[in-house]
Design a protein around this motif. Structure first.
Motif, mmCIF file in Angstrom:
data_model
loop_
_atom_site.group_PDB
_atom_site.id
_atom_site.type_symbol
_atom_site.label_atom_id
_atom_site.label_comp_id
_atom_site.label_asym_id
_atom_site.label_seq_id
_atom_site.Cartn_x
_atom_site.Cartn_y
_atom_site.Cartn_z
ATOM 1 N N ALA A 85 2.902 -12.543 -6.651
ATOM 2 C CA ALA A 85 4.138 -12.625 -5.761
ATOM 3 C C ALA A 85 3.936 -12.395 -4.363
ATOM 4 O O ALA A 85 5.098 -12.514 -3.762
ATOM 5 N N GLY A 86 2.779 -12.281 -3.750
ATOM 6 C CA GLY A 86 2.643 -12.073 -2.332
ATOM 7 C C GLY A 86 2.968 -10.726 -1.803
ATOM 8 O O GLY A 86 3.096 -10.683 -0.667
ATOM 9 N N GLU A 87 2.707 -9.915 -2.633
ATOM 10 C CA GLU A 87 2.961 -8.312 -2.245
ATOM 11 C C GLU A 87 1.689 -7.766 -2.105
ATOM 12 O O GLU A 87 0.725 -8.264 -2.590
ATOM 13 N N PRO A 88 1.715 -6.837 -1.222
ATOM 14 C CA PRO A 88 0.677 -6.004 -0.660
ATOM 15 C C PRO A 88 -0.089 -5.120 -1.907
ATOM 16 O O PRO A 88 0.561 -4.792 -2.609
ATOM 17 N N VAL A 89 -1.215 -5.008 -2.075
ATOM 18 C CA VAL A 89 -2.002 -4.169 -2.727
ATOM 19 C C VAL A 89 -2.555 -2.886 -1.972
ATOM 20 O O VAL A 89 -3.221 -3.122 -1.001
ATOM 21 N N ALA A 90 -1.967 -1.728 -2.240
ATOM 22 C CA ALA A 90 -2.507 -0.765 -1.560
ATOM 23 C C ALA A 90 -4.072 -0.277 -1.799
ATOM 24 O O ALA A 90 -4.145 0.015 -3.202
ATOM 25 N N VAL A 91 -4.974 0.007 -0.961
ATOM 26 C CA VAL A 91 -6.238 0.363 -1.081
ATOM 27 C C VAL A 91 -6.675 1.321 -0.134
ATOM 28 O O VAL A 91 -5.961 1.411 1.099
ATOM 29 N N HIS A 92 -7.775 2.233 -0.360
ATOM 30 C CA HIS A 92 -8.360 3.033 0.604
ATOM 31 C C HIS A 92 -8.948 2.185 1.788
ATOM 32 O O HIS A 92 -9.321 0.996 1.581
ATOM 33 N N ALA A 93 -9.036 2.760 2.773
ATOM 34 C CA ALA A 93 -9.522 2.352 4.147
ATOM 35 C C ALA A 93 -11.205 1.739 3.920
ATOM 36 O O ALA A 93 -11.417 0.620 4.292
ATOM 37 N N ARG A 94 -11.887 2.535 2.879
ATOM 38 C CA ARG A 94 -13.138 1.979 2.736
ATOM 39 C C ARG A 94 -13.345 2.109 1.102
ATOM 40 O O ARG A 94 -14.093 2.946 0.771
ATOM 41 N N PRO A 95 -12.779 1.492 0.136
ATOM 42 C CA PRO A 95 -13.063 1.444 -1.021
ATOM 43 C C PRO A 95 -14.478 1.139 -1.489
ATOM 44 O O PRO A 95 -15.059 0.303 -0.948
ATOM 45 N N LEU A 96 -14.833 1.971 -2.486
ATOM 46 C CA LEU A 96 -16.312 1.716 -3.134
ATOM 47 C C LEU A 96 -16.433 1.344 -4.473
ATOM 48 O O LEU A 96 -15.349 1.355 -5.080
ATOM 49 N N PRO A 97 -17.410 0.748 -4.881
ATOM 50 C CA PRO A 97 -17.479 0.148 -6.010
ATOM 51 C C PRO A 97 -17.200 1.009 -7.414
ATOM 52 O O PRO A 97 -17.689 2.286 -7.400
ATOM 53 N N THR A 98 -16.844 0.502 -8.450
ATOM 54 C CA THR A 98 -16.849 1.008 -9.963
ATOM 55 C C THR A 98 -17.375 -0.015 -10.703
ATOM 56 O O THR A 98 -17.855 -1.088 -10.480
ATOM 57 N N VAL A 99 -17.353 0.214 -12.165
ATOM 58 C CA VAL A 99 -17.846 -0.641 -12.958
ATOM 59 C C VAL A 99 -16.790 -0.809 -14.128
ATOM 60 O O VAL A 99 -15.809 -0.098 -14.180
ATOM 61 N N PHE A 100 -16.966 -2.112 -14.820
ATOM 62 C CA PHE A 100 -15.930 -2.578 -15.790
ATOM 63 C C PHE A 100 -16.731 -3.014 -17.015
ATOM 64 O O PHE A 100 -17.925 -3.149 -17.053
ATOM 65 N N ILE A 101 -15.770 -3.102 -18.119
ATOM 66 C CA ILE A 101 -16.483 -3.960 -19.324
ATOM 67 C C ILE A 101 -15.209 -4.532 -20.247
ATOM 68 O O ILE A 101 -14.090 -4.119 -19.971
ATOM 69 N N HIS A 102 -15.643 -5.765 -20.658
ATOM 70 C CA HIS A 102 -14.721 -6.379 -21.230
ATOM 71 C C HIS A 102 -14.299 -5.775 -22.758
ATOM 72 O O HIS A 102 -15.157 -5.247 -23.317
ATOM 73 N N PHE A 103 -13.080 -5.825 -23.117
ATOM 74 C CA PHE A 103 -12.740 -5.070 -24.467
ATOM 75 C C PHE A 103 -13.627 -5.628 -25.403
ATOM 76 O O PHE A 103 -13.785 -4.922 -26.497
ATOM 77 N N ALA A 104 -13.754 -7.050 -25.621
ATOM 78 C CA ALA A 104 -14.786 -7.240 -26.762
ATOM 79 C C ALA A 104 -16.028 -6.812 -26.485
ATOM 80 O O ALA A 104 -16.585 -6.693 -27.779
ATOM 81 N N GLU A 105 -16.611 -6.874 -25.596
ATOM 82 C CA GLU A 105 -17.827 -6.255 -25.288
ATOM 83 C C GLU A 105 -17.868 -4.632 -25.626
ATOM 84 O O GLU A 105 -19.142 -4.374 -26.384
ATOM 85 N N LEU A 106 -16.913 -4.065 -25.497
ATOM 86 C CA LEU A 106 -17.046 -2.662 -25.752
ATOM 87 C C LEU A 106 -17.024 -2.669 -27.278
ATOM 88 O O LEU A 106 -17.488 -1.642 -27.993
#
Length: 322
Positions: free
Chosen positions: A198-219
């Motif tokens: 929709a072209g709307e902004p995403v609110a983020v921290h000034a210096r965002p740091l990484p996290t980890v993910f998993i696909h639901f089928a893999e879990l």
């Protein structure tokens, strides 16, 4: 064939786990409050797990090779389960969460910056348990979700033991789960697809740091493995390879929408979007790999997950409002 009890299992990766266990030929019993019926060939016990007497009555003389607990959120629930399933199962697997490592909710063993946290960062054998806290209050539980999981792990770890009626206890600490389109009931990936498209902004921290993910089928596959093939005890981190920060996640969405992502700094009026973190929030999956589980890379499945979420967002946008 093994006799496997799944507590919960009515939606998302829990539902997929039940389907896979049944397809593999196991004898499966699902316990829930009737929120969703399991597939054909799966025994269904409708009971509130918080009601110990009712749970005992519903189980009757049943015993299991493995119990997979998808919906244990408090030490009180864990204590009930420990009493009810003592002598009924040889193995108990609880689905836990990356949020047990959130330093904002507990004093944890320090880990060097930018280092994926190993399981020993939160040791359930030493974690303090307080059954007297208001765990039955929904608002309290929501604001103490991570601590509820930590204390639940601690209760079941101590209950496992080695005496009569003991069981091997294992907790699977899941990364942030994505994939499945509308089945991803938290709506976190949908948040990005809707806003970017929709072209709307995403609110983020000034210096965002990484996290980890998993696909639901893999879990679901990992839980299947933990229940039917593996024989480990204690906590196990579950995450795909390839940590991402919020900019990389948004870029994956932008690549399919064809729109340049817009960002805005977090404020009181615009709190951070999901997965924007000011701290390094990644887990190490080395233990699971050492035990023989092969993880995918986030890049293998994220485009497909984004595509599903985007299709849902477009379909939703196309529905006329009343």
């Amino acid at each position: 064939m093994q006799r496997i009890c799944v507590i919960g299992g009515s939606r998302y990766f829990g539902k997929l786990l039940v389907q896979r266990l049944r397809a593999a030929g196991h004898q499966v019993t699902v316990i829930n409050r009737g929120s969703g019926r399991p597939p054909a060939g799966v025994e269904h016990l409708v009971v509130d797990r918080d009601d110990e007497a009712a749970l005992l009555a519903a189980l009757g003389p049943r015993t299991f090779d493995v119990v997979v607990d998808q919906v244990c959120y408090t030490p009180v629930q864990a204590a009930i389960a420990a009493r009810v399933f003592a002598g009924r199962t040889r193995r108990y697997v609880m689905t836990s969460t990356i949020e047990v490592y959130d330093p904002a909710t507990a004093a944890l063993v320090p880990v060097p910056a930018d280092t994926p946290v190993p399981e020993e960062t939160v040791d359930p054998t030493t974690w303090t348990v307080d059954l007297g806290l208001p765990w039955h209050d929904a608002a309290y539980l929501e604001s103490h979700y991570a601590e509820g999981k930590r204390q639940a792990e601690a209760v079941l770890t101590r209950a496992g033991g080695t005496g009569a009626g003991s069981f091997t206890f294992a907790s699977v600490r899941s990364a942030h789960v994505l994939g499945g389109g509308a089945r991803e009931f938290t709506g976190r990936l949908a948040h990005y697809t809707r806003r970017v498209n929709a072209g709307e902004p995403v609110a983020v921290h000034a210096r965002p740091l990484p996290t980890v993910f998993i696909h639901f089928a893999e879990l679901a596959e990992l839980l299947h493995w933990a229940a039917t093939e593996a024989d480990f005890g204690g906590p196990l981190n579950a995450c795909s390879d390839g940590p991402l920060d919020v900019h990389a996640l948004t870029a994956a969405v932008a690549a399919q929408t064809g729109r340049e992502p817009r960002y805005q700094p977090t404020t009181a009026a615009a709190p951070a979007s999901p997965f924007s973190f000011e701290r390094h929030y990644a887990m190490s999956n080395a233990r699971a790999k050492g035990l023989g589980f092969a993880f995918s890379h986030t890049a293998d499945w994220l485009p497909g997950a984004v595509s599903e979420a985007l299709a849902d967002a477009l379909a939703e946008a196309a529905v006329p409002t009343a």
